[in-house]
Design a protein around this motif. Structure first.
Motif, PDB file in Angstrom:
ATOM      1  N   ASP A  48     -10.794   2.340   0.935  1.00 32.25           N
ATOM      2  CA  ASP A  48      -9.639   2.490   1.844  1.00 32.25           C
ATOM      3  C   ASP A  48      -9.228   1.116   2.354  1.00 32.25           C
ATOM      4  O   ASP A  48      -9.258   0.827   3.548  1.00 32.25           O
ATOM      5  N   ARG A  51      -4.611  -0.131   4.607  1.00 30.93           N
ATOM      6  CA  ARG A  51      -4.403   0.712   5.786  1.00 30.93           C
ATOM      7  C   ARG A  51      -3.284   0.101   6.625  1.00 30.93           C
ATOM      8  O   ARG A  51      -3.326  -1.072   6.937  1.00 30.93           O
ATOM      9  N   TYR A  52      -2.339   0.923   6.988  1.00 32.61           N
ATOM     10  CA  TYR A  52      -1.230   0.462   7.811  1.00 32.61           C
ATOM     11  C   TYR A  52      -1.424   0.937   9.243  1.00 32.61           C
ATOM     12  O   TYR A  52      -2.182   1.883   9.513  1.00 32.61           O
ATOM     13  N   THR A  56      -1.326   5.307   7.643  1.00 33.48           N
ATOM     14  CA  THR A  56      -1.185   5.493   6.206  1.00 33.48           C
ATOM     15  C   THR A  56      -2.254   4.697   5.460  1.00 33.48           C
ATOM     16  O   THR A  56      -2.500   3.537   5.774  1.00 33.48           O
ATOM     17  N   VAL A  57      -2.890   5.341   4.480  1.00 38.35           N
ATOM     18  CA  VAL A  57      -3.849   4.681   3.600  1.00 38.35           C
ATOM     19  C   VAL A  57      -3.350   4.868   2.177  1.00 38.35           C
ATOM     20  O   VAL A  57      -3.078   5.993   1.755  1.00 38.35           O
TER      21      VAL A  57
END
Length: 121
Positions: A48, A51-52, A56-57
């Motif tokens: 992962d 990541r934002y 969101t991933v």
């Protein structure tokens, strides 16, 4: 393969793709010539990593050709060539073509956290 080298936080840094295990390794050194220190895996497709701040991933099958954007002496973004399927499954005009993505990056935190990496051992 496809290395990127930059200087920030008092360190020369290197990301290099080890295609055989589909991971990108992070190295650093002070003088730019000798003593590269392996810092670990920078990223890999199954993690992962992307990541934002909105939660969101994103996952991609391949993450290649890293590039860095440096502003005020710190990395602020990482660019990657990505594709969501294995290259041999991309058939053209099927929506799976490679893309360039831009990932915001907190280089100030990276530089702070690794400032004394040579004194940690």
């Amino acid at each position: 393969e496809a290395p990127v080298i930059w200087f920030s936080g008092g360190w020369f840094r290197l990301l290099v793709n080890k295609w055989s295990d589909r991971r990108v390794h992070h190295y650093m050194l002070r003088d730019g010539i000798t003593g590269w220190k392996f810092q670990g895996i920078a990223y890999e497709p199954g993690a992962d990593f992307i990541r934002y701040t909105d939660g969101t991933v994103n996952h991609w099958n391949k993450l290649e050709r890293p590039g860095v954007l440096i502003e005020n002496g710190h990395v602020t973004a990482l660019t990657l060539a990505v594709i969501d399927v294995p290259k041999e499954e991309e058939k053209g005009s099927d929506g799976h073509g490679s893309k360039i993505i831009v990932i915001p990056f907190d280089g100030v935190a990276l530089d702070r956290d690794l400032a004394n990496a040579d004194k940690a051992h």
